[in-house]
Design an enzyme around this catalytic site. Structure first.
Site, PDB file in Angstrom:
ATOM      1  N   HIS A  48      -1.436 -11.067  -0.214  1.00 56.06           N
ATOM      2  CA  HIS A  48      -0.683 -11.061  -1.344  1.00 56.06           C
ATOM      3  C   HIS A  48      -1.167  -9.982  -2.376  1.00 56.06           C
ATOM      4  O   HIS A  48      -1.440 -10.374  -3.689  1.00 56.06           O
ATOM      5  CB  HIS A  48      -0.242 -12.252  -1.574  1.00 56.06           C
ATOM      6  CG  HIS A  48       0.921 -12.968  -0.630  1.00 56.06           C
ATOM      7  ND1 HIS A  48       0.290 -13.800   0.228  1.00 56.06           N
ATOM      8  CD2 HIS A  48       2.126 -12.949  -0.793  1.00 56.06           C
ATOM      9  CE1 HIS A  48       1.319 -14.155   1.012  1.00 56.06           C
ATOM     10  NE2 HIS A  48       2.311 -13.547   0.191  1.00 56.06           N
ATOM     11  N   CYS A  96       2.749  11.886   0.032  1.00 51.59           N
ATOM     12  CA  CYS A  96       2.614  10.540  -0.428  1.00 51.59           C
ATOM     13  C   CYS A  96       3.659   9.828  -0.118  1.00 51.59           C
ATOM     14  O   CYS A  96       4.949   9.856  -0.360  1.00 51.59           O
ATOM     15  CB  CYS A  96       2.290  10.366  -2.142  1.00 51.59           C
ATOM     16  SG  CYS A  96       1.826   8.922  -2.437  1.00 51.59           S
ATOM     17  N   HIS A 148       0.818  -1.213   0.056  1.00 45.74           N
ATOM     18  CA  HIS A 148       0.061   0.212  -0.024  1.00 45.74           C
ATOM     19  C   HIS A 148       0.864   1.272  -0.105  1.00 45.74           C
ATOM     20  O   HIS A 148       2.139   1.221   0.108  1.00 45.74           O
ATOM     21  CB  HIS A 148      -1.019  -0.034   1.102  1.00 45.74           C
ATOM     22  CG  HIS A 148      -0.429   0.502   2.465  1.00 45.74           C
ATOM     23  ND1 HIS A 148      -1.171   1.332   3.381  1.00 45.74           N
ATOM     24  CD2 HIS A 148       0.745   0.267   3.010  1.00 45.74           C
ATOM     25  CE1 HIS A 148      -0.250   1.799   4.267  1.00 45.74           C
ATOM     26  NE2 HIS A 148       0.753   0.954   4.043  1.00 45.74           N
ATOM     27  N   GLU A 171      -0.097  -3.217  12.048  1.00 44.57           N
ATOM     28  CA  GLU A 171       0.792  -3.697  10.669  1.00 44.57           C
ATOM     29  C   GLU A 171       1.804  -3.748  10.919  1.00 44.57           C
ATOM     30  O   GLU A 171       2.601  -4.168  10.069  1.00 44.57           O
ATOM     31  CB  GLU A 171       0.470  -1.875   9.872  1.00 44.57           C
ATOM     32  CG  GLU A 171       0.902  -0.811  10.390  1.00 44.57           C
ATOM     33  CD  GLU A 171       0.877   0.658   9.838  1.00 44.57           C
ATOM     34  OE1 GLU A 171      -0.106   0.706   8.912  1.00 44.57           O
ATOM     35  OE2 GLU A 171       1.730   1.442  10.303  1.00 44.57           O
TER      36      GLU A 171
END
Length: 161
Positions: free
Chosen positions: A71, A28, A19, A149
């Site tokens: 994945h 970003c 991501h 995460e």
């Protein structure tokens, strides 16, 4: 009235995914990935079987939704700073001068504004709520999803029903 709670957090309730996020209005992140882990907590009154919810059933559901993300490249459908272009078998995510092209079969397009752990937890909670309602879980008062995460870094989203 007091509630009972059940929590499911298993090693196999994880997904490896790529991501990137936009932040601060004009920045970003670089493309990267995580070995995410998900867990679910349900609160409510025991049903006729004396369960808040059957562990086996909720583990199967959570395993299924984690497998859908595993994945894959996770892209936010609703980010106003990222333009998505569908080009034959590929999807291209554009942010300013960056263009990332991925095979569509490797992408999960998620109806969220950013692929942060917080938004992933909210998305998974919505999926869980829909599934639980469809499966007659009328005794629940709260659904909580945690998305980790990396070790020690997680987001939690909770809904009162």
């Amino acid at each position: 009235m007091a509630d009972f709670e059940v929590r499911v957090s298993k090693d196999y309730l994880g997904f490896c995914a790529g991501h990137f996020i936009t932040y601060d209005g004009s920045l970003c992140e670089s493309l990267h990935g995580h070995n995410y882990r998900a867990s679910i907590r349900l609160a409510g009154q025991p049903d006729q079987n004396h369960y808040v919810f059957n562990f086996v059933t909720i583990k199967r559901f959570m395993r299924q939704i984690c497998a859908e993300l595993d994945h894959r490249m996770l892209l936010p459908r609703d980010n106003p700073l990222i333009t998505l272009e569908f080009d034959g078998p590929n999807i291209t995510a554009c942010y300013k001068d960056r263009r990332y092209s991925f095979p569509q079969q490797d992408v999960v397009l998620i109806p969220i504004p950013n692929t942060t752990a917080e938004m992933l937890a909210q998305y998974l909670c919505g999926r869980a709520r829909t599934w639980l309602v469809e499966n007659g879980a009328e005794n629940l008062t709260t659904i909580e999803i945690e998305v980790e995460e990396s070790a020690g870094q997680a987001a939690i989203y909770r809904e009162q029903l």
